[in-house]
Design a protein around this motif. Structure first.
Motif, PDB file in Angstrom:
ATOM      1  N   GLN A 170       0.781  -1.112  -0.212  1.00  0.00           N
ATOM      2  CA  GLN A 170       0.205   0.082   0.166  1.00  0.00           C
ATOM      3  C   GLN A 170       0.672   1.399   0.440  1.00  0.00           C
ATOM      4  OE1 GLN A 170      -3.129   0.511   2.833  1.00  0.00           O
ATOM      5  NE2 GLN A 170      -3.785  -2.073   2.345  1.00  0.00           N
ATOM      6  N   PRO A 171       0.744   2.531  -0.872  1.00  0.00           N
ATOM      7  CA  PRO A 171       1.365   3.498  -1.099  1.00  0.00           C
ATOM      8  C   PRO A 171       1.059   4.210   0.186  1.00  0.00           C
ATOM      9  CG  PRO A 171      -0.052   3.155  -2.963  1.00  0.00           C
ATOM     10  CD  PRO A 171      -0.547   2.348  -2.093  1.00  0.00           C
ATOM     11  N   ARG A 172       2.493   4.723   0.499  1.00  0.00           N
ATOM     12  CA  ARG A 172       2.010   5.641   1.739  1.00  0.00           C
ATOM     13  C   ARG A 172       1.215   6.829   1.551  1.00  0.00           C
ATOM     14  NH1 ARG A 172       8.533   6.708   3.001  1.00  0.00           N
ATOM     15  NH2 ARG A 172       8.578   4.780   4.563  1.00  0.00           N
ATOM     16  N   THR A 173       0.435   7.879   2.520  1.00  0.00           N
ATOM     17  CA  THR A 173      -0.435   8.435   1.969  1.00  0.00           C
ATOM     18  C   THR A 173      -0.060  10.197   2.162  1.00  0.00           C
ATOM     19  OG1 THR A 173      -2.352   6.858   1.821  1.00  0.00           O
ATOM     20  CG2 THR A 173      -3.163   9.410   2.330  1.00  0.00           C
ATOM     21  N   GLN A 174       0.124  10.992   1.274  1.00  0.00           N
ATOM     22  CA  GLN A 174       0.465  12.034   2.245  1.00  0.00           C
ATOM     23  C   GLN A 174      -0.771  13.268   2.022  1.00  0.00           C
ATOM     24  OE1 GLN A 174       3.609  12.915  -1.000  1.00  0.00           O
ATOM     25  NE2 GLN A 174       5.135  11.758  -0.112  1.00  0.00           N
ATOM     26  N   SER A 175      -0.671  13.799   2.636  1.00  0.00           N
ATOM     27  CA  SER A 175      -1.245  14.883   2.850  1.00  0.00           C
ATOM     28  C   SER A 175      -0.795  16.600   3.241  1.00  0.00           C
ATOM     29  CB  SER A 175      -2.735  14.670   4.368  1.00  0.00           C
ATOM     30  OG  SER A 175      -3.719  15.586   4.299  1.00  0.00           O
ATOM     31  N   PRO A 176      -0.897  17.832   2.195  1.00  0.00           N
ATOM     32  CA  PRO A 176      -0.795  19.083   2.246  1.00  0.00           C
ATOM     33  C   PRO A 176      -1.493  19.315   3.437  1.00  0.00           C
ATOM     34  CG  PRO A 176      -1.487  19.152   0.763  1.00  0.00           C
ATOM     35  CD  PRO A 176      -1.705  17.323   0.818  1.00  0.00           C
ATOM     36  N   TYR A 177      -0.279  20.521   4.183  1.00  0.00           N
ATOM     37  CA  TYR A 177      -1.911  21.637   5.030  1.00  0.00           C
ATOM     38  C   TYR A 177      -0.791  23.153   4.848  1.00  0.00           C
ATOM     39  CZ  TYR A 177       1.701  20.607   8.375  1.00  0.00           C
ATOM     40  OH  TYR A 177       2.653  20.752   9.303  1.00  0.00           O
ATOM     41  N   ARG A 201       3.338  28.783   5.871  1.00  0.00           N
ATOM     42  CA  ARG A 201       3.822  27.566   4.797  1.00  0.00           C
ATOM     43  C   ARG A 201       3.230  26.250   3.931  1.00  0.00           C
ATOM     44  NH1 ARG A 201       9.524  26.989   6.946  1.00  0.00           N
ATOM     45  NH2 ARG A 201       9.964  25.404   5.079  1.00  0.00           N
ATOM     46  N   ILE A 202       3.583  26.063   3.089  1.00  0.00           N
ATOM     47  CA  ILE A 202       3.295  24.747   2.975  1.00  0.00           C
ATOM     48  C   ILE A 202       3.834  23.125   2.730  1.00  0.00           C
ATOM     49  CG2 ILE A 202       1.785  23.067   1.359  1.00  0.00           C
ATOM     50  CD1 ILE A 202       0.999  25.273  -0.480  1.00  0.00           C
ATOM     51  N   CYS A 203       3.420  22.331   3.985  1.00  0.00           N
ATOM     52  CA  CYS A 203       3.992  21.567   4.346  1.00  0.00           C
ATOM     53  C   CYS A 203       3.153  20.093   4.000  1.00  0.00           C
ATOM     54  CB  CYS A 203       4.572  21.380   5.810  1.00  0.00           C
ATOM     55  SG  CYS A 203       5.570  22.314   6.350  1.00  0.00           S
ATOM     56  N   VAL A 204       3.843  19.093   4.243  1.00  0.00           N
ATOM     57  CA  VAL A 204       3.250  17.982   3.863  1.00  0.00           C
ATOM     58  C   VAL A 204       3.256  16.606   4.990  1.00  0.00           C
ATOM     59  CG1 VAL A 204       2.675  15.241   2.756  1.00  0.00           C
ATOM     60  CG2 VAL A 204       3.297  18.106   1.370  1.00  0.00           C
TER      61      VAL A 204
END
Length: 230
Positions: free
Chosen positions: A86-93, A99-102
């Motif tokens: 299963q691929p890793r799930t990435q969520s920006p915030y 700044r935008i981080c993940v």
């Protein structure tokens, strides 16, 4: 003996040792200790001498390769192991500074059943594992690095290995003596519990020759007795 000193034909080297040579070369090391080659198998005198050196050999090694799942020397080390499916799930915030981080989310590692690993049933393997500071474990489901302070696995599965001696036992004698001199009852009781756990892990393991039961733990006993003497 003379022919082996000159060179050994690859056809006479079991696959597990060929794989170990490959690993050692890959990480840039030059020397590899292999019991089957470094101890003269039909010499009782050489065996007695080398067995006295085992504690020093494994304690001072850069790392020990543990063929955890190998059932024989012909099995090899480098068989394919499944990667996470299963691929890793990435969520920006957005952060408070704009700044935008993940954030990366992935599943926890699953423990694999170490009772299925051949090395966990052998008495001699426990001693070599305990006496080594760093270990690379070639298990059936994963490849794992283990040292005194951390465990890292290349797959989502890991071996729940807890076969370490207390870190203080790997300190130089002068440092160890100063450290132990400050111990109180609680420290020595904890040491006794660790020793009891070691005996408990060793007792159910198999030895080909029953007369070697104590010999398979002798170097660990020496390591403990060195600490106790100081």
């Amino acid at each position: 003996m003379a022919s082996y000193t000159t060179g050994i034909e690859l056809a006479f080297i079991p696959q597990i040792i060929l794989d170990a040579i490959n690993v050692v070369h890959t990480v840039g090391m030059r020397y590899l200790w292999v019991d089957a080659f470094c101890i003269i198998q039909d010499s009782s005198q050489d065996k007695k001498f080398q067995l006295r050196e085992i504690r020093r050999i494994f304690r001072n090694a850069h790392f020990t390769l543990i063929a955890s799942s190998a059932t024989s020397t012909f099995a090899g080390l480098l068989h394919p192991r499944a990667l996470p499916d299963q691929p890793r799930t990435q969520s920006p915030y957005w952060t408070s500074s704009g700044r935008i981080c993940v954030v990366t989310v992935r599943e926890d590692h699953d423990a694999t059943d170490d009772s299925l690993e051949a090395a966990t049933t052998r008495a001699w393997c426990l001693e070599e594992c305990l006496l080594s500071l760093c270990k690379i474990i070639f298990a059936a489901a994963t490849l794992q690095f283990l040292c005194q302070s951390t465990t890292a696995s290349v797959c989502r599965k890991y071996m729940p290995v807890a076969e370490n001696l207390p870190s203080v036992m790997f300190a130089p004698d002068a440092v160890l003596a100063a450290h132990v001199s400050k111990w109180g009852f609680v420290d020595w009781y904890g040491c006794w519990e660790e020793w009891a756990n070691t005996v408990g892990r060793h007792t159910p393991r198999d030895v080909t020759n029953a007369d070697n039961r104590l010999a398979a733990l002798a170097d660990v006993v020496e390591q403990w007795s060195t600490q106790a003497a100081l």
